[in-house]
Design a protein around this motif. Sequence first.
Motif, PDB file in Angstrom:
ATOM      1  N   ASP A  85       0.832  -1.205   0.000  1.00  9.44           N
ATOM      2  CA  ASP A  85       0.000   0.000   0.000  1.00  9.44           C
ATOM      3  C   ASP A  85       0.868   1.258   0.000  1.00  9.44           C
ATOM      4  O   ASP A  85       0.592   2.222  -0.721  1.00  9.44           O
ATOM      5  N   THR A  88       2.452   1.677  -3.355  1.00  8.53           N
ATOM      6  CA  THR A  88       1.459   2.210  -4.291  1.00  8.53           C
ATOM      7  C   THR A  88       1.249   3.704  -4.066  1.00  8.53           C
ATOM      8  O   THR A  88       1.220   4.496  -5.020  1.00  8.53           O
ATOM      9  N   GLN A  89       1.113   4.082  -2.796  1.00  7.13           N
ATOM     10  CA  GLN A  89       0.940   5.501  -2.483  1.00  7.13           C
ATOM     11  C   GLN A  89       2.161   6.302  -2.898  1.00  7.13           C
ATOM     12  O   GLN A  89       2.048   7.419  -3.411  1.00  7.13           O
ATOM     13  N   SER A  90       3.350   5.682  -2.662  1.00  7.57           N
ATOM     14  CA  SER A  90       4.587   6.371  -3.030  1.00  7.57           C
ATOM     15  C   SER A  90       4.665   6.580  -4.543  1.00  7.57           C
ATOM     16  O   SER A  90       5.039   7.654  -5.017  1.00  7.57           O
ATOM     17  N   VAL A  91       4.285   5.519  -5.299  1.00 11.34           N
ATOM     18  CA  VAL A  91       4.289   5.636  -6.763  1.00 11.34           C
ATOM     19  C   VAL A  91       3.327   6.724  -7.215  1.00 11.34           C
ATOM     20  O   VAL A  91       3.632   7.528  -8.101  1.00 11.34           O
ATOM     21  N   ARG A  92       2.139   6.754  -6.583  1.00 15.27           N
ATOM     22  CA  ARG A  92       1.164   7.782  -6.936  1.00 15.27           C
ATOM     23  C   ARG A  92       1.695   9.173  -6.608  1.00 15.27           C
ATOM     24  O   ARG A  92       1.511  10.118  -7.392  1.00 15.27           O
ATOM     25  N   MET A  93       2.355   9.269  -5.442  1.00 16.95           N
ATOM     26  CA  MET A  93       2.896  10.572  -5.056  1.00 16.95           C
ATOM     27  C   MET A  93       4.012  11.001  -6.000  1.00 16.95           C
ATOM     28  O   MET A  93       4.114  12.176  -6.368  1.00 16.95           O
ATOM     29  N   ALA A  95       4.291  10.057  -9.122  1.00 18.62           N
ATOM     30  CA  ALA A  95       3.634  10.426 -10.385  1.00 18.62           C
ATOM     31  C   ALA A  95       3.027  11.822 -10.283  1.00 18.62           C
ATOM     32  O   ALA A  95       3.153  12.636 -11.212  1.00 18.62           O
ATOM     33  N   ALA A  96       2.372  12.075  -9.143  1.00 20.81           N
ATOM     34  CA  ALA A  96       1.778  13.397  -8.943  1.00 20.81           C
ATOM     35  C   ALA A  96       2.863  14.471  -8.898  1.00 20.81           C
ATOM     36  O   ALA A  96       2.705  15.561  -9.461  1.00 20.81           O
ATOM     37  N   SER A  97       3.981  14.120  -8.231  1.00 17.54           N
ATOM     38  CA  SER A  97       5.095  15.073  -8.153  1.00 17.54           C
ATOM     39  C   SER A  97       5.683  15.330  -9.535  1.00 17.54           C
ATOM     40  O   SER A  97       6.000  16.472  -9.878  1.00 17.54           O
ATOM     41  N   ARG A  99       4.081  15.046 -12.378  1.00 22.80           N
ATOM     42  CA  ARG A  99       3.129  15.880 -13.126  1.00 22.80           C
ATOM     43  C   ARG A  99       3.228  17.339 -12.692  1.00 22.80           C
ATOM     44  O   ARG A  99       3.203  18.249 -13.527  1.00 22.80           O
TER      45      ARG A  99
END
Length: 281
Positions: A85, A88-93, A95-97, A99
């Motif tokens: 989890d 996953t959150q780190s990958v999303r963060m 990706a968001a970073s 972007r």
Amino acid sequence: MTEKKGRPSDRPPEDLKKERDAFIQQFFRKGAQLTEELLRENERLRDKITELESENGKLRAHLASDSAIRDLLRKIEELEQEKRDLVTQSVRMVAASDRFNSRYSEAEGELANLANLYVALSQLHAARNVRHVLRNLKELLAQFLGAGAFSVYLASPDGKELVSIASEGVAVEEIARMPVTEGVVGQAFSKGEIFFDETKDVSKGSIEDPAAVIPLDFNGRTVGVIAIFGTLPQKTEFVNVDTELFKLLGAQAAPALINARLFTDAGRKVPGVQAFLDLED
């Protein structure tokens, strides 16, 4: 009184006594043997109970160990899930970073481009005579577009030729005049359209095949062009901000030149307020 003779004694005969005694002794021996056997069996059972208790203790310990292992495995699985989890959150963060950084870089680039366009526009209109306008125009072409060889043209009074009024990096006699009906420069002037080839190395342009041609517009009419014959070696292509600068120069260079000429002709004097009040639509 004469005593009566009694009956013979009730005591058993010797043989019967011996048999009885033998039976009793045998009975007790059997009892003793049975007791010993019972005691041995009891001891054996005690040993067996002790052994079973020991095995039971081992089983309990084993079961406790298995339970602990199951708890540990369950905890490990929970931690692994938590790790997944978090990943996953780190990958999303990330990706968001990414972007955000990409958008920030784009915004930063656009802001820099706007700043360049503002500087270019300010420099064009800050000059109060034609010489200064042309000097600023040359600096803009060299610094912002990387132009190494170029010429600024205005149309002749009869509109048949383009006359060079300023140039850099080329022999004046080679580019002094150009017919408006010939070549890429003449076509760009006649059509009033910006010309440049996105597929070519713009540093290898020439007089016959210029890197870019920018029509100069004044009041809806094409009055000249800027011909970039080639760029500096490190400038091999035109990017988006360059095309925006093409448009700005096409719209603002001619008014800047004409306004500077008119201001010079007016003796470099600012007209009085009446001159503005008397203006006709």
